[in-house]
Design a protein around this motif. Structure first.
Motif, short mmCIF file in Angstrom:
data_model
loop_
_atom_site.label_atom_id
_atom_site.label_comp_id
_atom_site.label_asym_id
_atom_site.label_seq_id
_atom_site.Cartn_x
_atom_site.Cartn_y
_atom_site.Cartn_z
N ILE A 167 21.13 11.98 44.11
CA ILE A 167 21.40 11.08 42.99
C ILE A 167 20.89 11.69 41.69
O ILE A 167 21.55 11.59 40.64
N ALA A 168 19.75 12.36 41.75
CA ALA A 168 19.19 12.98 40.55
C ALA A 168 20.14 14.03 39.99
O ALA A 168 20.35 14.12 38.77
N GLU A 169 20.76 14.82 40.87
CA GLU A 169 21.70 15.85 40.41
C GLU A 169 22.96 15.21 39.83
O GLU A 169 23.52 15.68 38.85
N ALA A 170 23.40 14.11 40.44
CA ALA A 170 24.57 13.41 39.91
C ALA A 170 24.27 12.86 38.52
O ALA A 170 25.10 12.95 37.61
N ARG A 171 23.07 12.31 38.34
CA ARG A 171 22.71 11.74 37.03
C ARG A 171 22.71 12.81 35.94
O ARG A 171 23.06 12.53 34.79
N LYS A 172 22.34 14.03 36.29
CA LYS A 172 22.29 15.11 35.30
C LYS A 172 23.66 15.40 34.69
O LYS A 172 23.75 15.93 33.58
N GLY B 59 36.39 16.53 30.90
CA GLY B 59 37.37 17.60 30.72
C GLY B 59 37.32 18.62 31.83
O GLY B 59 36.41 18.64 32.65
N ARG B 60 38.34 19.46 31.87
CA ARG B 60 38.38 20.55 32.83
C ARG B 60 39.21 21.69 32.27
O ARG B 60 40.11 21.45 31.46
N PRO B 61 38.85 22.93 32.64
CA PRO B 61 37.79 23.27 33.59
C PRO B 61 36.41 22.93 33.04
O PRO B 61 36.22 22.86 31.83
N ASN B 62 35.48 22.72 33.95
CA ASN B 62 34.10 22.42 33.58
C ASN B 62 33.18 23.15 34.55
O ASN B 62 33.64 23.90 35.42
N LYS B 63 31.89 22.95 34.42
CA LYS B 63 30.93 23.66 35.25
C LYS B 63 31.18 23.43 36.74
O LYS B 63 31.05 24.34 37.56
N ILE B 64 31.56 22.21 37.08
CA ILE B 64 31.78 21.86 38.49
C ILE B 64 33.03 22.54 39.04
O ILE B 64 33.00 23.15 40.10
N ALA C 290 32.71 17.52 42.67
CA ALA C 290 31.44 17.10 42.10
C ALA C 290 30.45 16.72 43.19
O ALA C 290 29.26 17.08 43.12
N VAL C 291 30.91 15.99 44.22
CA VAL C 291 30.03 15.65 45.34
C VAL C 291 29.51 16.94 46.00
O VAL C 291 28.33 17.06 46.34
N THR C 292 30.41 17.91 46.18
CA THR C 292 30.01 19.21 46.73
C THR C 292 28.96 19.86 45.83
O THR C 292 27.94 20.38 46.32
N PHE C 293 29.19 19.84 44.53
CA PHE C 293 28.27 20.44 43.57
C PHE C 293 26.90 19.76 43.63
O PHE C 293 25.86 20.43 43.72
N TRP C 294 26.88 18.43 43.60
CA TRP C 294 25.61 17.71 43.64
C TRP C 294 24.86 17.99 44.95
O TRP C 294 23.63 18.13 44.95
N ALA C 295 25.59 18.06 46.05
CA ALA C 295 24.97 18.32 47.34
C ALA C 295 24.30 19.69 47.36
O ALA C 295 23.16 19.85 47.82
N ARG C 296 25.00 20.68 46.86
CA ARG C 296 24.46 22.04 46.88
C ARG C 296 23.31 22.21 45.89
O ARG C 296 22.30 22.85 46.20
N THR D 214 36.58 10.28 36.88
CA THR D 214 36.97 8.91 36.57
C THR D 214 37.17 8.88 35.06
O THR D 214 36.23 9.11 34.29
N ASP D 215 38.41 8.73 34.62
CA ASP D 215 38.80 9.01 33.23
C ASP D 215 38.42 10.44 32.85
O ASP D 215 37.98 10.70 31.73
N ASP D 216 38.56 11.34 33.83
CA ASP D 216 38.29 12.77 33.66
C ASP D 216 36.86 13.03 33.19
O ASP D 216 36.60 13.97 32.44
N ALA D 217 35.92 12.23 33.68
CA ALA D 217 34.52 12.39 33.30
C ALA D 217 33.62 11.94 34.45
O ALA D 217 34.09 11.36 35.44
N VAL D 218 32.33 12.23 34.33
CA VAL D 218 31.33 11.71 35.26
C VAL D 218 30.76 10.44 34.64
O VAL D 218 30.21 10.47 33.54
#
Length: 230
Positions: free
Chosen positions: A2-7, A13-18, A39-45, A127-131
């Motif tokens: 959750i902490a990584e998701a909050r960050k 927009g895209r492309p983005n870091k994720i 994004a879920v993959t990114f947060w998990a890793r 979600t609306d192309d954003a986190v």
């Protein structure tokens, strides 16, 4: 998790870091693709929770990710009662047509807070192309996967329950095997439930990659290779 998701809340927009991180590993076609599960993959890793959150490896396709949780017995359907039993960190999957069918899943996020009344507060990407944070109800929740955070050794537990499979076998376990082979970069495999020549060839390739005897037989030494998370 959750902490990584909050960050990443507010990223848009895209492309983005994720998407760039996912594309660097899996191909440039993912740079502009729907990125909720990337994004879920990114947060998990980023949080060190890959084995728990990604039981079938990196995912960009939500249906396959939900099926991964089904295969290891950590899936809960999206009934109001089940949603009320969700926990922060659960990976929640949505079906906008409200069919609760895994094959109809459209979107995914992570549960941040359980609100009661069949509602959860989530963090979702794309979600609306954003986190963003969202509040979702059981009416659009197809179900959720519960990661074995903190270990759980789910691979050892599930391998004990899995049968030995050989060419000529058929059924649900063969279908699961084929899904795992697809996740191990064998797109030529189809989930037919029939252990055919193509399935045997893919098993042998995975066995060679995993450093076990390439005999085409899926048993206690091969299942862990198939279930391994990278």
């Amino acid at each position: 998790m959750i902490a990584e998701a909050r960050k990443t809340i507010g990223m848009s927009g895209r492309p983005n870091k994720i998407t760039k991180r996912y594309a660097a590993k899996h191909g440039d076609e993912f740079l502009q693709a729907d990125w909720c599960d990337m994004a879920v993959t990114f947060w998990a890793r980023e949080s060190g929770n890959a084995e728990a959150v990604l039981p079938g490896g990196d995912r960009a396709y939500t249906v396959w990710h939900a099926q991964d949780f089904q295969r290891i017995g950590r899936w809960h359907s999206g009934t109001t009662a089940n949603v009320n039993r969700a926990k922060p960190g659960d990976i929640v999957f949505f079906d906008w047509d409200a069919t609760n069918s895994v094959g109809a899943i459209d979107h995914v996020g992570v549960v941040e807070k359980v609100l009661g009344g069949g509602r959860v507060q989530t963090i979702e990407a794309n979600t609306d192309d954003a986190v963003r944070r969202r509040v979702r109800s059981s009416s659009v929740i197809a179900g959720y996967g519960r990661p074995a955070y903190g270990g759980g050794h789910w691979t050892e537990e599930i391998v004990k329950k899995l049968p030995q499979l050989n060419k000529g076998d058929s059924g649900e376990h063969v279908q699961s095997l084929q899904g795992l082979l697809m996740a191990r970069s064998h797109p030529e495999i189809r989930m037919t439930g029939s252990f055919d020549d193509a399935t045997e060839a893919a098993v042998k390739a995975v066995q060679r990659w995993g450093g076990v005897a390439a005999d085409g037989i899926v048993g206690p030494k091969t299942w862990p290779v198939l279930l391994r998370v990278h």
